[in-house]
Design an enzyme around this catalytic site. Sequence first.
Site, PDB file in Angstrom:
ATOM      1  N   HIS A 370       0.819  -1.206   0.000  1.00  0.00           N
ATOM      2  CA  HIS A 370       0.000   0.000   0.000  1.00  0.00           C
ATOM      3  C   HIS A 370       0.851   1.253   0.000  1.00  0.00           C
ATOM      4  O   HIS A 370       2.066   1.224   0.218  1.00  0.00           O
ATOM      5  CB  HIS A 370      -0.963   0.001   1.201  1.00  0.00           C
ATOM      6  CG  HIS A 370      -0.293   0.081   2.546  1.00  0.00           C
ATOM      7  ND1 HIS A 370      -0.064   1.268   3.206  1.00  0.00           N
ATOM      8  CD2 HIS A 370       0.193  -0.895   3.359  1.00  0.00           C
ATOM      9  CE1 HIS A 370       0.526   1.024   4.365  1.00  0.00           C
ATOM     10  NE2 HIS A 370       0.692  -0.280   4.485  1.00  0.00           N
ATOM     11  N   CYS A 389       2.526  -4.805   7.174  1.00  0.00           N
ATOM     12  CA  CYS A 389       2.263  -4.662   5.747  1.00  0.00           C
ATOM     13  C   CYS A 389       3.432  -3.943   5.067  1.00  0.00           C
ATOM     14  O   CYS A 389       4.348  -3.450   5.737  1.00  0.00           O
ATOM     15  CB  CYS A 389       0.955  -3.920   5.517  1.00  0.00           C
ATOM     16  SG  CYS A 389      -0.508  -4.933   5.886  1.00  0.00           S
TER      17      CYS A 389
END
Length: 483
Positions: A370, A389
């Site tokens: 992301h 992440c």
Amino acid sequence: MHRTVIACSLLALTVALPACHSKPDNTSQTTEAPPINIDQVRWNDGAVRQLRDAIGRRAAHGLDRVRFAVDGQPGNAEGDRALTQSALRYASALARGASDPAKLYDVYTVTRPNPNLLNGLGAALKEGHLDKWLDGLAPQDDGYRALSRSYLALRKQGSAPASTIPDKGEPLKPGATDARVPAITRQLVASDYLDRSAVQGNTYNPTMVRAVQRMQADYGIKPDGVIGADALEILNLSDADRARTMAVAMERLRWLDRSPAPTRIDVNVAAGRLLYWRDGKVADSRKVVVGEPENETPQLGSPIYRLVANPTWTVPRSIQNKEIAGKGSAYLERNNMAWKDGWVVQQPGPKNSLGLVKFDMKNDHQIYLHDTPAKQLFQEVQRQRSHGCVRVEDALGFAEMLAKDEGVLDEWHKARATGEETFVKLPREIPVRLLYQTVVLGEDGEPVIRSDPYGWNDPVAAALGFSSRQGYRLRTSESDVGP
């Protein structure tokens, strides 16, 4: 670093055999033949000698501390079966690794090689080329060979703990002149704390001091720029330490599929780097921010199946309870967050912790790539700063690249323009491998050891017969609330 250097380096953390001038993989050349039974395999004295000789050369693969017994005598069913089992054990170590990463780590889902070794062994014995077959089971790329050469050279130098940069008992202070400065400079350059242009003379200059201060801060040492025993421990590795790291790096490469998807994304979690392969060639390389040592990014094989424009973020319970609970409505409003069905949800916008694009992946661990509003973290040397992440540098530019390559650029532009969370499905999934490699290749093609931020080399080293190494571990204190 030039793109061609990256493509064939261990920084890429790939086994990119076709792109790195490798020989064809022979681990599966007999897989189309009818399966054979273990009792059909026949041995002779010459084949036994070849097996013993091959095992005797196992140091070339960093496996010299692993015992591979050659049991049985040829000429009878029981002896042939024992020899076959001995050969298959060594062949498996070369073809798939001597250890099982799924047993060493809580999570490991990267695709591993799965050749039909019994068929291959039977064919090699019939042709009388057992030695050549065994030699071809390990990775055949230039990076693996460089690791092997380095390991053998370090092994010959013995296990003496002599330091490349000796500790003279007195700390090296800013402005001092010392014969150790060039060696310190080289290691700082290799670790990305210092630009190559700063390499000059024997004076511990201000540029070097700032680099050492950054390194000290990353490892929880007082960032005073004084190089004492603790800083030298981070900068220094004995020949035995280096050999251990090379052996681990070879084992990690043996775990990997020899023919990965030609279009894929590889992330080296240890180095904080992403490589985008397109049709077998490196199309892009960029920095990433990955999980901090307390929230490690797992080693996953997991594809991207869609792009998400203007994503919302539903805060996981762990982050919600530890970092948001009790902060009150003002904090939520300031960060564009609100309660929804018992969850804290952050709305789309520039403050969203996912940034302006999310690369949705298929896995059970809620791990994905992301964007991020915390752009400053890409300037850190040690980029283990997230909650697990993977944050991508210039993620919007990367999404644009993927959308164009996959033929959905118009859909992507329309999705971005809505300002609301909008999904753009990719026509085909793009495989992603989240890998971990603490050795990279320098521009001269020689292996350079980087930090082991999670301490994940230790279980691999133990499986290969090496003793544990206690050293400074990376410490981070600048992670934010984002995933």
